[in-house]
Design a protein around this motif. Structure first.
Motif, PDB file in Angstrom:
ATOM      1  N   ILE A   3     138.500  36.430  32.012  1.00  0.00           N
ATOM      2  CA  ILE A   3     139.952  36.037  30.811  1.00  0.00           C
ATOM      3  C   ILE A   3     140.692  35.623  32.194  1.00  0.00           C
ATOM      4  O   ILE A   3     141.003  36.459  32.895  1.00  0.00           O
ATOM      5  CB  ILE A   3     140.009  37.946  30.511  1.00  0.00           C
ATOM      6  N   PHE A   4     141.946  34.926  31.705  1.00  0.00           N
ATOM      7  CA  PHE A   4     142.762  34.264  32.747  1.00  0.00           C
ATOM      8  C   PHE A   4     144.139  34.993  31.799  1.00  0.00           C
ATOM      9  O   PHE A   4     144.859  34.104  30.343  1.00  0.00           O
ATOM     10  CB  PHE A   4     142.832  32.764  32.598  1.00  0.00           C
ATOM     11  N   ALA A 216     139.017  32.101  29.235  1.00  0.00           N
ATOM     12  CA  ALA A 216     139.367  31.607  28.410  1.00  0.00           C
ATOM     13  C   ALA A 216     140.887  32.395  29.149  1.00  0.00           C
ATOM     14  O   ALA A 216     141.051  33.448  29.652  1.00  0.00           O
ATOM     15  CB  ALA A 216     139.551  32.903  27.007  1.00  0.00           C
ATOM     16  N   ILE A 217     141.604  31.765  28.414  1.00  0.00           N
ATOM     17  CA  ILE A 217     143.110  31.527  28.582  1.00  0.00           C
ATOM     18  C   ILE A 217     143.929  32.538  27.700  1.00  0.00           C
ATOM     19  O   ILE A 217     143.718  31.939  26.348  1.00  0.00           O
ATOM     20  CB  ILE A 217     144.561  30.085  29.134  1.00  0.00           C
ATOM     21  N   CYS A 218     144.715  33.316  28.233  1.00  0.00           N
ATOM     22  CA  CYS A 218     145.268  34.733  27.067  1.00  0.00           C
ATOM     23  C   CYS A 218     147.066  33.794  27.599  1.00  0.00           C
ATOM     24  O   CYS A 218     147.250  34.768  28.191  1.00  0.00           O
ATOM     25  CB  CYS A 218     145.078  35.699  27.052  1.00  0.00           C
ATOM     26  N   GLY A 219     147.806  34.102  26.676  1.00  0.00           N
ATOM     27  CA  GLY A 219     149.228  34.118  27.007  1.00  0.00           C
ATOM     28  C   GLY A 219     149.869  34.704  26.108  1.00  0.00           C
ATOM     29  O   GLY A 219     150.258  35.592  25.453  1.00  0.00           O
ATOM     30  N   LYS A 220     150.224  34.516  24.356  1.00  0.00           N
ATOM     31  CA  LYS A 220     151.368  34.339  23.831  1.00  0.00           C
ATOM     32  C   LYS A 220     151.196  36.003  22.829  1.00  0.00           C
ATOM     33  O   LYS A 220     151.751  36.880  22.949  1.00  0.00           O
ATOM     34  CB  LYS A 220     151.332  34.092  22.024  1.00  0.00           C
ATOM     35  N   SER A 221     148.974  35.808  22.861  1.00  0.00           N
ATOM     36  CA  SER A 221     148.828  37.277  21.797  1.00  0.00           C
ATOM     37  C   SER A 221     149.450  38.262  23.292  1.00  0.00           C
ATOM     38  O   SER A 221     149.213  39.672  22.566  1.00  0.00           O
ATOM     39  CB  SER A 221     147.289  36.698  22.003  1.00  0.00           C
TER      40      SER A 221
END
Length: 242
Positions: A3-4, A216-221
């Motif tokens: 997870i990024f 997986a890249i997670c930003g807005k969430s």
């Protein structure tokens, strides 16, 4: 699956965009270091950073923020945005950055990309950002006629080991990742595939893991609260440091 958490930088601030539109930039954290330290406390091992100004200007603009994060956390940092020259890659890697991401340069300058991969191997990541299946570049302001699968195969032939794939239409929209495009890409090449764009919740992470993706890249969430980093890590099967 890795997870990024993501930190996008524009004009020195930590922001998020919608579908790559710079006009939609919204400040989401007080500063990059504070956000990074929070992610690390919640279990992150890696951090995905993007220099949005650099992507438009074709050279690093927010590098000082990137180095501040790398030097004041234990996170492995990957950086993209405006990397067009070998000395820029060397500048980042010699300053403690773990990996650099080539996007526009990979599309527009295969000779440079070949040299970068030959010199730095798995420290070079290819970013493939697609609009309607075609590769976009220059801060997503331009869309080519190059199919994303064909481009991925080209990068694989050059020796690329990791590809970050973003469906621009999903980016920052919390509408779920494009599982069909990601699955097709993962089956087409042997490279490690990292999903980016649209992730909303832990169910999305589970779905990506089932596809056998590398990360997986997670930003807005994370910034909007629809996903907690600890839940993402758990859904990914626990965080490793690959």
């Amino acid at each position: 699956m890795l997870i990024f958490p993501a930190i996008d930088m524009k004009d020195g601030e930590c922001v998020r965009l919608r579908r790559g539109d710079y006009a939609t930039a919204q400040k989401v954290a007080e500063n990059a270091l504070q956000a990074a330290q929070s992610f690390e406390a919640d279990g992150a091992k890696w951090l995905h950073m993007v220099d949005l100004n650099g992507a438009k200007d074709a050279h690093p603009v927010n590098a000082s923020l990137v180095f501040q994060v790398a030097q004041n956390t234990g996170l492995k940092v990957e950086i993209g945005g405006g990397i067009r020259r070998m000395d820029t890659i060397e500048y980042y890697l010699n300053s403690g950055i773990a990996r650099v991401i080539l996007g526009s340069a990979a599309l527009n300058n295969p000779d440079f990309t070949t040299e970068a991969i030959r010199t730095y191997g798995d420290k070079i990541v290819i970013g493939i950002d697609a609009r309607d299946g075609f590769v976009a570049a220059e801060g997503w302001l331009e869309t080519s006629s190059v199919d994303y699968i064909a481009f991925a195969k080209q990068m694989e032939q050059l020796g690329a080991q990791t590809i970050i794939f973003t469906d621009i239409s999903r980016d920052g929209m919390l509408s779920g990742p494009n599982l069909e495009m990601l699955d097709k890409l993962n089956r087409a090449v042997s490279c490690n595939i990292v999903a980016s764009g649209g992730i909303r919740n832990a169910k999305d992470i589970t779905a990506l893991r089932k596809l056998g993706l590398y990360g997986a890249i997670c930003g807005k969430s994370l910034y909007s609260g629809t996903l907690k980093l600890a839940d993402a890590v758990a859904a990914a099967g626990g965080q490793n440091e690959a």
